[in-house]
Write a protein that holds these residues in place. Sequence first.
Motif, PDB file in Angstrom:
ATOM      1  N   LYS A  12      70.950 -19.441  43.477  1.00  0.00           N
ATOM      2  CA  LYS A  12      69.573 -18.960  43.604  1.00  0.00           C
ATOM      3  C   LYS A  12      69.612 -17.584  44.247  1.00  0.00           C
ATOM      4  O   LYS A  12      70.077 -17.444  45.375  1.00  0.00           O
ATOM      5  CB  LYS A  12      68.754 -19.927  44.456  1.00  0.00           C
ATOM      6  CG  LYS A  12      67.330 -19.502  44.626  1.00  0.00           C
ATOM      7  CD  LYS A  12      66.534 -20.518  45.425  1.00  0.00           C
ATOM      8  CE  LYS A  12      65.096 -20.033  45.531  1.00  0.00           C
ATOM      9  NZ  LYS A  12      64.233 -21.008  46.128  1.00  0.00           N
ATOM     10  N   VAL A  14      68.333 -14.422  46.119  1.00  0.00           N
ATOM     11  CA  VAL A  14      67.304 -13.993  47.062  1.00  0.00           C
ATOM     12  C   VAL A  14      67.756 -12.666  47.656  1.00  0.00           C
ATOM     13  O   VAL A  14      68.682 -12.620  48.451  1.00  0.00           O
ATOM     14  CB  VAL A  14      67.072 -15.025  48.197  1.00  0.00           C
ATOM     15  CG1 VAL A  14      66.086 -14.467  49.219  1.00  0.00           C
ATOM     16  CG2 VAL A  14      66.578 -16.344  47.647  1.00  0.00           C
ATOM     17  N   THR A  16      66.215  -9.626  49.800  1.00  0.00           N
ATOM     18  CA  THR A  16      65.025  -9.342  50.593  1.00  0.00           C
ATOM     19  C   THR A  16      65.242  -8.068  51.390  1.00  0.00           C
ATOM     20  O   THR A  16      66.378  -7.803  51.808  1.00  0.00           O
ATOM     21  CB  THR A  16      64.688 -10.538  51.510  1.00  0.00           C
ATOM     22  OG1 THR A  16      63.454 -10.292  52.163  1.00  0.00           O
ATOM     23  CG2 THR A  16      65.762 -10.833  52.523  1.00  0.00           C
ATOM     24  N   LEU A  18      61.843  -7.760  48.935  1.00  0.00           N
ATOM     25  CA  LEU A  18      61.472  -7.416  47.562  1.00  0.00           C
ATOM     26  C   LEU A  18      60.118  -6.724  47.620  1.00  0.00           C
ATOM     27  O   LEU A  18      59.119  -7.359  47.969  1.00  0.00           O
ATOM     28  CB  LEU A  18      61.333  -8.667  46.692  1.00  0.00           C
ATOM     29  CG  LEU A  18      62.583  -9.249  46.087  1.00  0.00           C
ATOM     30  CD1 LEU A  18      62.261 -10.550  45.352  1.00  0.00           C
ATOM     31  CD2 LEU A  18      63.226  -8.269  45.136  1.00  0.00           C
ATOM     32  N   ALA A  38      57.971  -7.609  41.065  1.00  0.00           N
ATOM     33  CA  ALA A  38      58.772  -7.711  42.289  1.00  0.00           C
ATOM     34  C   ALA A  38      60.240  -7.381  42.063  1.00  0.00           C
ATOM     35  O   ALA A  38      60.956  -7.132  43.013  1.00  0.00           O
ATOM     36  CB  ALA A  38      58.665  -9.117  42.880  1.00  0.00           C
ATOM     37  N   TRP A  39      60.683  -7.377  40.821  1.00  0.00           N
ATOM     38  CA  TRP A  39      62.116  -7.236  40.565  1.00  0.00           C
ATOM     39  C   TRP A  39      62.491  -5.783  40.348  1.00  0.00           C
ATOM     40  O   TRP A  39      62.812  -5.364  39.243  1.00  0.00           O
ATOM     41  CB  TRP A  39      62.526  -8.091  39.374  1.00  0.00           C
ATOM     42  CG  TRP A  39      62.005  -9.485  39.487  1.00  0.00           C
ATOM     43  CD1 TRP A  39      61.120 -10.089  38.643  1.00  0.00           C
ATOM     44  CD2 TRP A  39      62.287 -10.455  40.495  1.00  0.00           C
ATOM     45  NE1 TRP A  39      60.845 -11.360  39.068  1.00  0.00           N
ATOM     46  CE2 TRP A  39      61.552 -11.613  40.217  1.00  0.00           C
ATOM     47  CE3 TRP A  39      63.090 -10.455  41.631  1.00  0.00           C
ATOM     48  CZ2 TRP A  39      61.596 -12.761  40.999  1.00  0.00           C
ATOM     49  CZ3 TRP A  39      63.127 -11.586  42.423  1.00  0.00           C
ATOM     50  CH2 TRP A  39      62.399 -12.719  42.102  1.00  0.00           C
ATOM     51  N   TYR A 166      57.472  -9.445  48.708  1.00  0.00           N
ATOM     52  CA  TYR A 166      57.408 -10.782  48.130  1.00  0.00           C
ATOM     53  C   TYR A 166      58.526 -11.620  48.731  1.00  0.00           C
ATOM     54  O   TYR A 166      59.689 -11.249  48.669  1.00  0.00           O
ATOM     55  CB  TYR A 166      57.545 -10.688  46.609  1.00  0.00           C
ATOM     56  CG  TYR A 166      57.675 -12.021  45.920  1.00  0.00           C
ATOM     57  CD1 TYR A 166      56.716 -13.012  46.086  1.00  0.00           C
ATOM     58  CD2 TYR A 166      58.750 -12.287  45.085  1.00  0.00           C
ATOM     59  CE1 TYR A 166      56.835 -14.239  45.443  1.00  0.00           C
ATOM     60  CE2 TYR A 166      58.874 -13.499  44.431  1.00  0.00           C
ATOM     61  CZ  TYR A 166      57.905 -14.475  44.624  1.00  0.00           C
ATOM     62  OH  TYR A 166      58.027 -15.683  43.989  1.00  0.00           O
ATOM     63  N   ASP A 167      58.150 -12.735  49.341  1.00  0.00           N
ATOM     64  CA  ASP A 167      59.110 -13.694  49.886  1.00  0.00           C
ATOM     65  C   ASP A 167      59.350 -14.730  48.798  1.00  0.00           C
ATOM     66  O   ASP A 167      58.561 -15.656  48.626  1.00  0.00           O
ATOM     67  CB  ASP A 167      58.521 -14.328  51.151  1.00  0.00           C
ATOM     68  CG  ASP A 167      59.398 -15.421  51.750  1.00  0.00           C
ATOM     69  OD1 ASP A 167      60.335 -15.897  51.078  1.00  0.00           O
ATOM     70  OD2 ASP A 167      59.111 -15.821  52.894  1.00  0.00           O
ATOM     71  N   SER A 168      60.431 -14.552  48.039  1.00  0.00           N
ATOM     72  CA  SER A 168      60.709 -15.430  46.897  1.00  0.00           C
ATOM     73  C   SER A 168      61.190 -16.809  47.328  1.00  0.00           C
ATOM     74  O   SER A 168      61.267 -17.712  46.499  1.00  0.00           O
ATOM     75  CB  SER A 168      61.729 -14.784  45.958  1.00  0.00           C
ATOM     76  OG  SER A 168      62.967 -14.606  46.618  1.00  0.00           O
ATOM     77  N   THR A 169      61.503 -16.988  48.596  1.00  0.00           N
ATOM     78  CA  THR A 169      61.933 -18.304  49.054  1.00  0.00           C
ATOM     79  C   THR A 169      60.760 -19.264  49.188  1.00  0.00           C
ATOM     80  O   THR A 169      60.928 -20.472  49.076  1.00  0.00           O
ATOM     81  CB  THR A 169      62.673 -18.238  50.408  1.00  0.00           C
ATOM     82  OG1 THR A 169      61.764 -17.827  51.437  1.00  0.00           O
ATOM     83  CG2 THR A 169      63.868 -17.314  50.340  1.00  0.00           C
ATOM     84  N   ASN A 171      57.255 -18.084  48.083  1.00  0.00           N
ATOM     85  CA  ASN A 171      56.111 -17.522  47.354  1.00  0.00           C
ATOM     86  C   ASN A 171      54.998 -17.029  48.284  1.00  0.00           C
ATOM     87  O   ASN A 171      53.826 -17.314  48.083  1.00  0.00           O
ATOM     88  CB  ASN A 171      55.542 -18.514  46.326  1.00  0.00           C
ATOM     89  CG  ASN A 171      56.456 -18.672  45.148  1.00  0.00           C
ATOM     90  OD1 ASN A 171      57.252 -17.786  44.830  1.00  0.00           O
ATOM     91  ND2 ASN A 171      56.375 -19.801  44.482  1.00  0.00           N
ATOM     92  N   TYR A 173      53.481 -13.461  50.485  1.00  0.00           N
ATOM     93  CA  TYR A 173      53.534 -12.024  50.706  1.00  0.00           C
ATOM     94  C   TYR A 173      53.634 -11.832  52.217  1.00  0.00           C
ATOM     95  O   TYR A 173      52.959 -12.499  52.990  1.00  0.00           O
ATOM     96  CB  TYR A 173      52.270 -11.320  50.193  1.00  0.00           C
ATOM     97  CG  TYR A 173      52.103 -11.373  48.698  1.00  0.00           C
ATOM     98  CD1 TYR A 173      53.052 -10.816  47.846  1.00  0.00           C
ATOM     99  CD2 TYR A 173      50.983 -11.969  48.123  1.00  0.00           C
ATOM    100  CE1 TYR A 173      52.897 -10.863  46.474  1.00  0.00           C
ATOM    101  CE2 TYR A 173      50.823 -12.015  46.743  1.00  0.00           C
ATOM    102  CZ  TYR A 173      51.777 -11.457  45.927  1.00  0.00           C
ATOM    103  OH  TYR A 173      51.623 -11.498  44.577  1.00  0.00           O
TER     104      TYR A 173
END
Length: 191
Positions: A12, A14, A16, A18, A38-39, A166-169, A171, A173
């Motif tokens: 996965k 991550v 950060t 992002l 975000a990418w 964006y905190d992808s861990t 979801n 902000y």
Amino acid sequence: MIMEGRKNFGAKGVITPLPVLIIGTYDENGTPDAMNAAWGGQCGPRHIMIHLSKHRTTDNIVLKKAFTVSFADAAHAVESDYFGLVSGNKVPDKIAKAGMHVVKSEFVDAPLIVEYPLTIECKLSSFEDDGNGGIVIGEIVNLSASESVLDEKGNIDLGKVAPIIYDSTQNYYRVVREVVGNAFKDGSAIK
């Protein structure tokens, strides 16, 4: 072997932080569009790279060979999220519907969203199509900032911008504000 007190999550990714990037484009009729992405990030002093899936935005970038990248800020988190939830194909006036306003960039054929205080203006360097969108590389031709986010010396103060990430861990902000050190200086204390 895992160190005690750590948990493995598998393959996965991550990275950060992002940044929450708002991509601004015009279509063939001059209608402005905005997309939350975000990418992406900076890949050198004068280039940025963003991975985008197939959207109206990718079509517009290829068509106009230009785009803007605004940094979503805490004051506009709701509008920024809306730009990621709603397709410009279904709601062509989504910028106006969100209560935001645009002016045409002086440097590229793309819109500047007035309410965002920090924007990069880019011309398309390359687009690598992966069949479902692709990787966009843009050459930075201008960086513009609202005077409201400048310090007393006229430099950009990210604390005043309050960009969100964006905190992808989970979801979420999150906001960037606090200064915790001095780059290219604090490490010199280690001898």
